[in-house]
Design a protein around this motif. Structure first.
Motif, PDB file in Angstrom:
ATOM      1  N   ALA A  72       0.840  -1.200   0.000  1.00  0.00           N
ATOM      2  CA  ALA A  72       0.000   0.000   0.000  1.00  0.00           C
ATOM      3  C   ALA A  72       0.877   1.252   0.000  1.00  0.00           C
ATOM      4  CB  ALA A  72      -0.924  -0.006   1.211  1.00  0.00           C
ATOM      5  N   TYR A  73       1.865   1.281   0.885  1.00  0.00           N
ATOM      6  CA  TYR A  73       2.698   2.477   0.993  1.00  0.00           C
ATOM      7  C   TYR A  73       3.540   2.684  -0.273  1.00  0.00           C
ATOM      8  CZ  TYR A  73       1.086   2.068   5.755  1.00  0.00           C
ATOM      9  OH  TYR A  73       0.275   1.965   6.853  1.00  0.00           O
ATOM     10  N   HIS A  74       4.006   1.589  -0.858  1.00  0.00           N
ATOM     11  CA  HIS A  74       4.760   1.730  -2.103  1.00  0.00           C
ATOM     12  C   HIS A  74       3.849   2.130  -3.266  1.00  0.00           C
ATOM     13  CE1 HIS A  74       7.966  -0.228   0.227  1.00  0.00           C
ATOM     14  NE2 HIS A  74       8.777   0.335  -0.641  1.00  0.00           N
ATOM     15  N   THR A  75       2.585   1.741  -3.216  1.00  0.00           N
ATOM     16  CA  THR A  75       1.627   2.180  -4.242  1.00  0.00           C
ATOM     17  C   THR A  75       1.418   3.692  -4.156  1.00  0.00           C
ATOM     18  OG1 THR A  75       0.501   0.036  -4.232  1.00  0.00           O
ATOM     19  CG2 THR A  75      -0.740   1.909  -5.091  1.00  0.00           C
ATOM     20  N   ILE A  76       1.317   4.201  -2.937  1.00  0.00           N
ATOM     21  CA  ILE A  76       1.179   5.652  -2.754  1.00  0.00           C
ATOM     22  C   ILE A  76       2.413   6.360  -3.306  1.00  0.00           C
ATOM     23  CG2 ILE A  76       1.065   7.498  -1.037  1.00  0.00           C
ATOM     24  CD1 ILE A  76      -0.507   5.488   0.763  1.00  0.00           C
ATOM     25  N   GLN A  77       3.598   5.843  -2.973  1.00  0.00           N
ATOM     26  CA  GLN A  77       4.834   6.454  -3.450  1.00  0.00           C
ATOM     27  C   GLN A  77       4.892   6.474  -4.976  1.00  0.00           C
ATOM     28  OE1 GLN A  77       8.853   6.313  -1.682  1.00  0.00           O
ATOM     29  NE2 GLN A  77       9.284   4.757  -3.191  1.00  0.00           N
ATOM     30  N   LEU A  78       4.457   5.350  -5.566  1.00  0.00           N
ATOM     31  CA  LEU A  78       4.482   5.218  -7.016  1.00  0.00           C
ATOM     32  C   LEU A  78       3.581   6.260  -7.661  1.00  0.00           C
ATOM     33  CD1 LEU A  78       5.808   3.367  -8.968  1.00  0.00           C
ATOM     34  CD2 LEU A  78       3.926   1.762  -8.707  1.00  0.00           C
ATOM     35  N   ASP A  79       2.440   6.515  -7.038  1.00  0.00           N
ATOM     36  CA  ASP A  79       1.519   7.508  -7.582  1.00  0.00           C
ATOM     37  C   ASP A  79       2.082   8.920  -7.429  1.00  0.00           C
ATOM     38  OD1 ASP A  79      -1.110   7.702  -8.885  1.00  0.00           O
ATOM     39  OD2 ASP A  79      -1.581   8.995  -7.176  1.00  0.00           O
ATOM     40  N   LEU A  80       2.812   9.178  -6.357  1.00  0.00           N
ATOM     41  CA  LEU A  80       3.494  10.472  -6.191  1.00  0.00           C
ATOM     42  C   LEU A  80       4.542  10.654  -7.288  1.00  0.00           C
ATOM     43  CD1 LEU A  80       3.984  10.434  -2.309  1.00  0.00           C
ATOM     44  CD2 LEU A  80       2.943  12.329  -3.570  1.00  0.00           C
ATOM     45  N   VAL A  81       5.322   9.614  -7.535  1.00  0.00           N
ATOM     46  CA  VAL A  81       6.327   9.677  -8.599  1.00  0.00           C
ATOM     47  C   VAL A  81       5.641   9.923  -9.938  1.00  0.00           C
ATOM     48  CG1 VAL A  81       8.105   8.395  -9.854  1.00  0.00           C
ATOM     49  CG2 VAL A  81       7.918   8.145  -7.378  1.00  0.00           C
ATOM     50  N   SER A  82       4.562   9.183 -10.183  1.00  0.00           N
ATOM     51  CA  SER A  82       3.845   9.315 -11.446  1.00  0.00           C
ATOM     52  C   SER A  82       3.348  10.739 -11.638  1.00  0.00           C
ATOM     53  CB  SER A  82       2.675   8.325 -11.455  1.00  0.00           C
ATOM     54  OG  SER A  82       1.847   8.528 -12.566  1.00  0.00           O
ATOM     55  N   GLU A  83       2.799  11.320 -10.592  1.00  0.00           N
ATOM     56  CA  GLU A  83       2.245  12.668 -10.708  1.00  0.00           C
ATOM     57  C   GLU A  83       3.324  13.723 -10.944  1.00  0.00           C
ATOM     58  OE1 GLU A  83      -0.488  13.799  -7.693  1.00  0.00           O
ATOM     59  OE2 GLU A  83      -0.767  15.789  -8.565  1.00  0.00           O
ATOM     60  N   LEU A  84       4.462  13.562 -10.288  1.00  0.00           N
ATOM     61  CA  LEU A  84       5.524  14.571 -10.406  1.00  0.00           C
ATOM     62  C   LEU A  84       6.519  14.259 -11.521  1.00  0.00           C
ATOM     63  CD1 LEU A  84       6.247  14.996  -6.570  1.00  0.00           C
ATOM     64  CD2 LEU A  84       4.921  16.545  -8.022  1.00  0.00           C
ATOM     65  N   ALA A  85       6.309  13.150 -12.232  1.00  0.00           N
ATOM     66  CA  ALA A  85       7.295  12.657 -13.201  1.00  0.00           C
ATOM     67  C   ALA A  85       7.778  13.727 -14.179  1.00  0.00           C
ATOM     68  CB  ALA A  85       6.738  11.453 -13.954  1.00  0.00           C
ATOM     69  N   ASP A  86       6.844  14.508 -14.689  1.00  0.00           N
ATOM     70  CA  ASP A  86       7.220  15.473 -15.730  1.00  0.00           C
ATOM     71  C   ASP A  86       8.169  16.553 -15.240  1.00  0.00           C
ATOM     72  OD1 ASP A  86       5.730  14.145 -17.588  1.00  0.00           O
ATOM     73  OD2 ASP A  86       3.930  15.345 -17.232  1.00  0.00           O
ATOM     74  N   SER A  87       8.326  16.690 -13.945  1.00  0.00           N
ATOM     75  CA  SER A  87       9.236  17.734 -13.461  1.00  0.00           C
ATOM     76  C   SER A  87      10.682  17.244 -13.355  1.00  0.00           C
ATOM     77  CB  SER A  87       8.749  18.287 -12.114  1.00  0.00           C
ATOM     78  OG  SER A  87       8.409  17.249 -11.240  1.00  0.00           O
ATOM     79  N   HIS A  99       7.493  -0.459 -10.072  1.00  0.00           N
ATOM     80  CA  HIS A  99       7.228   0.739 -10.862  1.00  0.00           C
ATOM     81  C   HIS A  99       7.224   0.483 -12.362  1.00  0.00           C
ATOM     82  CE1 HIS A  99      11.480  -0.008 -10.309  1.00  0.00           C
ATOM     83  NE2 HIS A  99      11.660   0.546 -11.482  1.00  0.00           N
ATOM     84  N   PHE A 100       7.569  -0.735 -12.798  1.00  0.00           N
ATOM     85  CA  PHE A 100       7.744  -0.964 -14.237  1.00  0.00           C
ATOM     86  C   PHE A 100       6.508  -0.577 -15.065  1.00  0.00           C
ATOM     87  CE2 PHE A 100      11.246  -4.475 -13.758  1.00  0.00           C
ATOM     88  CZ  PHE A 100      12.155  -3.498 -13.390  1.00  0.00           C
ATOM     89  N   PRO A 101       5.291  -1.006 -14.672  1.00  0.00           N
ATOM     90  CA  PRO A 101       4.136  -0.657 -15.527  1.00  0.00           C
ATOM     91  C   PRO A 101       3.916   0.848 -15.635  1.00  0.00           C
ATOM     92  CG  PRO A 101       3.545  -2.428 -14.001  1.00  0.00           C
ATOM     93  CD  PRO A 101       4.881  -1.906 -13.564  1.00  0.00           C
ATOM     94  N   ILE A 102       4.096   1.564 -14.535  1.00  0.00           N
ATOM     95  CA  ILE A 102       3.920   3.018 -14.550  1.00  0.00           C
ATOM     96  C   ILE A 102       5.045   3.679 -15.340  1.00  0.00           C
ATOM     97  CG2 ILE A 102       4.286   5.043 -13.073  1.00  0.00           C
ATOM     98  CD1 ILE A 102       1.535   4.322 -12.804  1.00  0.00           C
ATOM     99  N   ALA A 103       6.269   3.235 -15.096  1.00  0.00           N
ATOM    100  CA  ALA A 103       7.420   3.910 -15.704  1.00  0.00           C
ATOM    101  C   ALA A 103       7.305   3.896 -17.221  1.00  0.00           C
ATOM    102  CB  ALA A 103       8.718   3.257 -15.249  1.00  0.00           C
ATOM    103  N   ARG A 104       6.824   2.796 -17.766  1.00  0.00           N
ATOM    104  CA  ARG A 104       6.788   2.785 -19.226  1.00  0.00           C
ATOM    105  C   ARG A 104       5.613   3.556 -19.809  1.00  0.00           C
ATOM    106  NH1 ARG A 104       7.410  -3.067 -21.215  1.00  0.00           N
ATOM    107  NH2 ARG A 104       5.686  -4.287 -20.477  1.00  0.00           N
ATOM    108  N   LEU A 105       4.675   3.978 -18.976  1.00  0.00           N
ATOM    109  CA  LEU A 105       3.603   4.852 -19.469  1.00  0.00           C
ATOM    110  C   LEU A 105       4.001   6.325 -19.404  1.00  0.00           C
ATOM    111  CD1 LEU A 105       0.291   3.437 -17.935  1.00  0.00           C
ATOM    112  CD2 LEU A 105       1.140   3.184 -20.273  1.00  0.00           C
ATOM    113  N   ARG A 106       4.979   6.680 -18.594  1.00  0.00           N
ATOM    114  CA  ARG A 106       5.204   8.093 -18.271  1.00  0.00           C
ATOM    115  C   ARG A 106       6.127   8.840 -19.224  1.00  0.00           C
ATOM    116  NH1 ARG A 106       3.254  11.409 -17.018  1.00  0.00           N
ATOM    117  NH2 ARG A 106       2.436  12.111 -15.038  1.00  0.00           N
TER     118      ARG A 106
END
Lengths: 370, 370
Positions: A72-87, A99-106
């Motif tokens: 759960a806590y790593h899922t929250i972290q992953l979503d924070l990374v996803s949201e701030l990724a563009d910066s 993070h692999f599935p998210i990383a390749r979408l970002r």
């Protein structure tokens, strides 16, 4: 460069006690800040850093390792990374594969350092699916179980140069450091020291998973005058122990991915007697910074001859190959490489090909030909 | 409608033994196929379905629950869902929260059914972050710990109408069904039956986590003539046990999210003596399909009077409220609702607002005011 470091949440950055991954993330992060980069560290809220800290949890979650809450806590972290990724210009993950599935979408350049052993069955499955994700190994030997994945570099760990300083090794004892676990073979260390007639200090923690092993196998071997068990020790005590040790005994029985303690020893000028497994043949120079051995007879012989080696050369090897400055410079090069990869957009042909393959798979599975 | 069902990988769909979530996913999936929808089931490869099956693993991974490997297999599944997402009109997740970061990037309508208890600390953290993700509860009471999240509906579980058929309840015994765990209170069931002087059959599995509880608390109570412990039973045996039972005893001590066994009992015409906790006050009609009680004295009284209730009315209540057709029809309505939500594009204002908040948080944290 705007760099994100994404750390596991199990320990603070740096960790209070044991925690190789978290220590390396800390050293790297602070060095990158020191070099003038704009660094954001994703880690637990009790971390201490000169970077910006984004914390998914207020405190590290070591105690959640054995239930499912850690996810759960790593899922929250992953979503924070996803949201701030563009910066960020680049995102450096130290979180295995979550993070692999998210990383390749970002579509933000990223890479992942694999910190653990790679011979686990689930990793074969993961990397069959994610064979294209850019990875850094921490030794060449670490890659052995997964030769087909997208390794972009091997980058050895590095330490701040003054964290462990040179010592004379005049304490007339051998040292065993790390974890009391079957693959680290503390039993062998005891046997080697006894055969040499040299005192052995053992500074090692006992994980919950290793308690039975420690109680049943190691504890009965601790009796007698030649062995002192010190439990888990802090950074300062560890340094003093290394500075006085005639040699570090590293009689492992597993594919050690790196072995941070090896370079801590070298930083103190302490040579190592190590079994030829995993990274030891890369990190140590046989006959210069230690002896590489294949069995107990060789180990005893090596330990007896260890004072033939020049402690100054051990420290020099550390300074030449294993400082945090070298590690950070190698990582900066790796960041440049993933940023320059011609992948600003997804490779549509590859996506289509894979999707077709997947579709075939769906229909194959659904018709029962699994 | 093109519908994806995303199931956990711990058990096959349907499960070989115990596994409420996996059974419901199976019933729903097969009913949607029967209604003519184009359904894809993401589940383990040993699942059996009339839908298309996409399998991240060849076999279910119950044995991985207590190490971290389960996360690897669910990561693979998540990436499969992510890749195929555009081919669905709606994606229905049954995998807790692992998919939240991906789901909100994919812009495909989705919803998640929460199958478990929701009073765990990590869930408060998760839903502070994901308060906008559309959720279905399986009872109104299940929502209690998380009132602020985006609940879009409560949809009760349903069973195929002929899976459990009406029985006369002439076996002259009470029944305890499910898991031997402290919150299910098998000890109370034994005590209630003994005070009534009625034989108790206990058909229940013992999870690894509950072995000590079973050995220390329950096993010593099983001696004597009035109680028979049958272990974990199959679907057919369970049905026969229910058809012959005078009542099901459900003396729980926790916020039961639904309690599938309650409607299995009703399908067989068997009334239930249940403690007022969690879903029981919604699923049962006091004085019609069972008695709701608050303590053991009331429970004994209720169990003694249970034959006053009309078994036919129990079966009728099941047919009126808890068939798979009703469950599927409610879910189809929920799918329509998420598909019609005016969210084809992300709400840019909200995103900007949140990002600004996050940035403030970053700088607040990095200046040490945590």
């Amino acid at each position: 460069m705007k760099i994100a470091q994404v750390a596991p949440l199990f320990e603070s950055i740096p960790p209070k006690g044991y925690g190789g991954t978290e220590r390396i993330v800390s050293y790297l992060t602070e060095e990158l800040v020191r070099c003038g980069h704009d660094v954001t560290l994703f880690g637990s809220g009790d971390s201490v850093t000169a970077a910006k800290l984004v914390a998914a949890v207020p405190k590290s979650i070591r105690q959640e390792l054995y239930n499912q809450a850690w996810a759960a806590y790593h899922t929250i972290q992953l979503d924070l990374v996803s949201e701030l990724a563009d910066s960020f210009d680049v995102i450096h993950f130290h979180t295995d594969y979550l993070h692999f599935p998210i990383a390749r979408l970002r579509h933000v350049p990223y890479l992942t350092t694999m910190h653990g052993r790679l011979d686990l069955p689930e990793l074969t499955c993961i990397f069959n699916r994610f064979s294209d994700t850019p990875l850094v190994s921490i030794s060449a030997s670490q890659r052995t179980p997964l030769p087909w994945v997208n390794w972009i570099d091997t980058i050895y760990h590095g330490l701040p140069p003054d964290l462990y300083s040179y010592g004379p090794g005049d304490g007339n004892y051998f040292l065993f450091l790390g974890r009391m676990s079957p693959e680290k073979r503390p039993d062998r260390a005891i046997s080697i020291a006894r055969q040499c007639g040299v005192h052995l200090y053992m500074a090692a923690k006992v994980d919950k998973a290793d308690q039975a092993y420690f109680d049943q196998i190691i504890k009965p071997m601790l009796g007698g005058p030649m062995v002192s068990y010190l439990g888990e020790v802090g950074e300062k005590e560890k340094c003093e122990l290394l500075q006085g040790a005639r040699a570090l005994l590293f009689p492992i029985d597993w594919p050690e991915p790196f072995g941070l303690v090896l370079i801590e020893a070298l930083a103190c000028g302490t040579p190592v007697v190590a079994y030829r497994h995993g990274s030891t043949v890369e990190v140590l120079e046989h006959g210069v910074t230690g002896f590489l051995v294949s069995d107990e007879e060789e180990a005893v012989e090596a330990a007896r001859n260890i004072t033939l080696l020049d402690r100054k050369q051990c420290r020099e090897a550390f300074e030449r190959r294993f400082t945090v400055a070298q590690m950070a410079s190698r990582y900066l090069q790796a960041y440049e490489n993933v940023m320059n990869m011609q992948n600003p957009k997804p490779d549509l042909h590859a996506v289509t090909q894979r999707r077709n393959r997947e579709r075939k798979e769906v229909s194959r599975i659904s018709t029962g030909k699994f």
